[in-house]
Scaffold this active site. Structure first.
Site, mmCIF file in Angstrom:
data_model
loop_
_atom_site.group_PDB
_atom_site.id
_atom_site.type_symbol
_atom_site.label_atom_id
_atom_site.label_comp_id
_atom_site.label_asym_id
_atom_site.label_seq_id
_atom_site.Cartn_x
_atom_site.Cartn_y
_atom_site.Cartn_z
ATOM 1 N N ALA A 69 -0.430 0.457 -0.013
ATOM 2 C CA ALA A 69 0.689 1.263 -0.477
ATOM 3 C C ALA A 69 1.580 1.595 0.716
ATOM 4 O O ALA A 69 1.124 1.608 1.857
ATOM 5 C CB ALA A 69 0.165 2.545 -1.121
ATOM 6 N N GLY A 112 -4.144 -0.547 -0.988
ATOM 7 C CA GLY A 112 -3.497 -1.131 -2.159
ATOM 8 C C GLY A 112 -3.477 -2.658 -2.123
ATOM 9 O O GLY A 112 -3.359 -3.301 -3.172
ATOM 10 N N GLU A 115 -6.658 -3.572 -3.556
ATOM 11 C CA GLU A 115 -6.577 -3.223 -4.978
ATOM 12 C C GLU A 115 -5.691 -4.216 -5.741
ATOM 13 O O GLU A 115 -5.973 -4.566 -6.886
ATOM 14 C CB GLU A 115 -6.046 -1.788 -5.122
ATOM 15 C CG GLU A 115 -7.065 -0.769 -4.610
ATOM 16 C CD GLU A 115 -6.487 0.630 -4.440
ATOM 17 O OE1 GLU A 115 -5.461 0.760 -3.738
ATOM 18 O OE2 GLU A 115 -7.043 1.581 -5.005
ATOM 19 N N GLU A 135 -8.108 4.325 2.944
ATOM 20 C CA GLU A 135 -7.362 5.539 2.579
ATOM 21 C C GLU A 135 -7.995 6.804 3.127
ATOM 22 O O GLU A 135 -7.310 7.798 3.399
ATOM 23 C CB GLU A 135 -7.234 5.647 1.049
ATOM 24 C CG GLU A 135 -6.343 4.590 0.406
ATOM 25 C CD GLU A 135 -7.078 3.309 0.043
ATOM 26 O OE1 GLU A 135 -8.229 3.110 0.502
ATOM 27 O OE2 GLU A 135 -6.500 2.495 -0.692
HETATM 28 N N1 CAA Z 1 2.871 1.273 4.767
HETATM 29 C C1 CAA Z 1 4.055 1.302 5.425
HETATM 30 N N2 CAA Z 1 4.285 0.598 6.571
HETATM 31 C C2 CAA Z 1 3.251 -0.128 7.048
HETATM 32 C C3 CAA Z 1 2.004 -0.192 6.398
HETATM 33 C C4 CAA Z 1 1.835 0.556 5.197
HETATM 34 N N3 CAA Z 1 0.674 0.530 4.475
HETATM 35 N N4 CAA Z 1 1.185 -0.993 7.127
HETATM 36 C C5 CAA Z 1 1.914 -1.425 8.176
HETATM 37 N N5 CAA Z 1 3.147 -0.905 8.134
HETATM 38 C C6 CAA Z 1 4.244 -1.108 9.082
HETATM 39 C C7 CAA Z 1 3.964 -0.378 10.386
HETATM 40 O O1 CAA Z 1 4.309 0.987 10.279
HETATM 41 C C8 CAA Z 1 4.837 -1.138 11.347
HETATM 42 O O2 CAA Z 1 6.180 -0.736 11.160
HETATM 43 P P1 CAA Z 1 7.120 -0.457 12.465
HETATM 44 O O3 CAA Z 1 7.253 -1.824 13.079
HETATM 45 O O4 CAA Z 1 8.376 0.032 11.834
HETATM 46 O O5 CAA Z 1 6.389 0.523 13.311
HETATM 47 C C9 CAA Z 1 4.727 -2.577 10.831
HETATM 48 O O6 CAA Z 1 4.301 -2.483 9.467
HETATM 49 C C10 CAA Z 1 3.713 -3.386 11.583
HETATM 50 O O7 CAA Z 1 2.460 -2.691 11.545
HETATM 51 P P2 CAA Z 1 1.598 -2.379 12.863
HETATM 52 O O8 CAA Z 1 2.485 -2.215 14.055
HETATM 53 O O9 CAA Z 1 0.668 -1.247 12.538
HETATM 54 O O10 CAA Z 1 0.786 -3.757 13.003
HETATM 55 P P3 CAA Z 1 -0.635 -3.983 13.677
HETATM 56 O O11 CAA Z 1 -0.804 -5.447 13.764
HETATM 57 O O12 CAA Z 1 -0.766 -3.180 14.929
HETATM 58 O O13 CAA Z 1 -1.709 -3.378 12.630
HETATM 59 C C11 CAA Z 1 -2.644 -3.021 10.429
HETATM 60 C C12 CAA Z 1 -1.882 -3.972 11.378
HETATM 61 C C13 CAA Z 1 -4.103 -2.882 10.907
HETATM 62 C C14 CAA Z 1 -2.623 -3.651 9.054
HETATM 63 C C15 CAA Z 1 -1.982 -1.628 10.432
HETATM 64 O O14 CAA Z 1 -0.590 -1.783 10.182
HETATM 65 C C16 CAA Z 1 -2.509 -0.667 9.393
HETATM 66 O O15 CAA Z 1 -3.588 -0.117 9.580
HETATM 67 N N6 CAA Z 1 -1.752 -0.439 8.305
HETATM 68 C C17 CAA Z 1 -2.057 0.545 7.303
HETATM 69 C C18 CAA Z 1 -3.236 0.104 6.435
HETATM 70 C C19 CAA Z 1 -3.565 1.187 5.463
HETATM 71 O O16 CAA Z 1 -3.955 2.283 5.831
HETATM 72 N N7 CAA Z 1 -3.445 0.879 4.169
HETATM 73 C C20 CAA Z 1 -3.700 1.818 3.116
HETATM 74 C C21 CAA Z 1 -2.418 2.431 2.667
HETATM 75 S S1 CAA Z 1 -2.662 3.765 1.524
HETATM 76 C C22 CAA Z 1 -3.005 3.011 0.075
HETATM 77 O O17 CAA Z 1 -2.971 1.804 -0.045
HETATM 78 C C23 CAA Z 1 -3.307 3.937 -1.090
HETATM 79 C C24 CAA Z 1 -3.758 3.250 -2.313
HETATM 80 O O18 CAA Z 1 -4.898 3.261 -2.659
HETATM 81 C C25 CAA Z 1 -2.832 2.550 -3.124
#
Ligand code: CAA
Length: 259
Positions: A69, A112, A115, A135
């Site tokens: 998400a 997500g 999911e 999450e």
């Molecule tokens: N939402 C919004 N933006 C996101 C994102 C997300 N879930 N995941 C990555 N991005 C964005 C980052 O903020 C970054 O943007 P900027 O360049 O503007 O800073 C860009 O994508 C690149 O990401 P990273 O710099 O973090 O890339 P990385 O290679 O260092 O790491 C990653 C990759 C491990 C996937 C890391 O991005 C990460 O941990 N992302 C979040 C994963 C997460 O927590 N997902 C769960 C979301 S909540 C959810 O999904 C609820 C549900 O049940 C539906």
């Protein structure tokens, strides 16, 4: 046949009866913004309405299937907003797509993203695939079915382990656990997924749909009702042309033509 809009969050390429749907929000690692969600659902509903698409393949890119998400979109929402918008509820329309959907996952399938893969009927993974429900690290819990579908898919022990720790699960472990149907080398994943999709789309449309519905019912119903549902669906297929063609082809020693 393909969509030409380079700014689209979702790209569609159609080959024969298979629609390849590629998430195309690379800068945000295919995070599921509302815009992406709406585009994805609308495109798939349009394709389903055409009735000539027999299977979808949903994929991302080599590095990331989907990072979940959109955290930036939701971080400042209030509880009241979440409830009044019924945030995530449109995903029910994605799940409700009747045409089989194969998720072809390389790289991250987080939150997500995991999911989304589980809302598909079948998950194929590349060796680099990583599944997680992280999450808990954001102070929330899965919100598009993770606690329910992951538990049904891989059992309570592993679902607890993954959801409470937020740890990553690699492709091989996901296959052993039963989340993933098959693992391929990254470079052949898409080809294999498209091959399976083509094979599914050449079967009888109704028998594919009914088989899928019966399997979905196995997650919902007690065994006796599930068995009855299956038997009645089996009986009903004897009213259609697919059973006539399939069985005649077997007896005549030829390939069935369900077109
Ligand atoms: N939402 C919004 N933006 C996101 C994102 C997300 N879930 N995941 C990555 N991005 C964005 C980052 O903020 C970054 O943007 P900027 O360049 O503007 O800073 C860009 O994508 C690149 O990401 P990273 O710099 O973090 O890339 P990385 O290679 O260092 O790491 C990653 C990759 C491990 C996937 C890391 O991005 C990460 O941990 N992302 C979040 C994963 C997460 O927590 N997902 C769960 C979301 S909540 C959810 O999904 C609820 C549900 O049940 C539906």
């Amino acid at each position: 046949e393909q969509t030409l809009d380079a700014n689209a969050n979702v790209r569609v390429e159609i080959t024969g009866k298979v629609a390849l749907v590629t998430l195309n929000r690379d800068l945000a690692l295919n995070a599921l913004s509302s815009a992406l969600m709406q585009e994805l659902i609308a495109k798939m509903q349009q394709l389903e309405a055409r009735r000539d698409i027999g299977c979808f393949v949903i994929t991302g890119n080599r590095r990331v299937f989907c990072a979940g998400a959109d955290i930036k979109e939701m971080h400042s929402k209030s509880c009241q907003q979440m409830i009044s918008e019924d945030y995530f509820s449109p995903w029910e329309q994605f799940s409700a797509i009747k045409t089989p959907k194969i998720a072809a996952v390389c790289g991250y399938a987080l939150g997500g993203g995991c999911e989304l893969a589980m809302m598909c009927d079948l998950i194929y993974a590349g060796e680099s695939a990583v599944f997680a429900q992280p999450e808990i690290n954001l102070g929330v819990i899965p919100g598009i079915g993770g606690t329910q579908r992951l538990t049904r898919s891989i059992g309570k022990a592993k679902a607890m382990d993954l959801i409470l720790t937020g740890r990553h699960m690699a492709a091989r472990e996901a296959e052993q656990a039963g989340l993933v149907a098959r693992v391929f080398a990254d470079e052949s994943l898409l080809e294999e997924a498209l091959f399976a999709a083509q094979s599914i789309s050449e079967k009888g449309r109704l028998s594919v749909r009914f088989a899928k519905e019966a399997i979905v019912q196995s997650m919902e119903l007690p065994l006796s009702q599930g068995l009855l549902f299956e038997r009645r669906v089996f009986h009903s297929l004897f009213a259609g042309e697919e059973q006539l063609e399939g069985m005649a082809a077997f007896i005549e020693k030829r390939r069935p033509d369900f077109a």
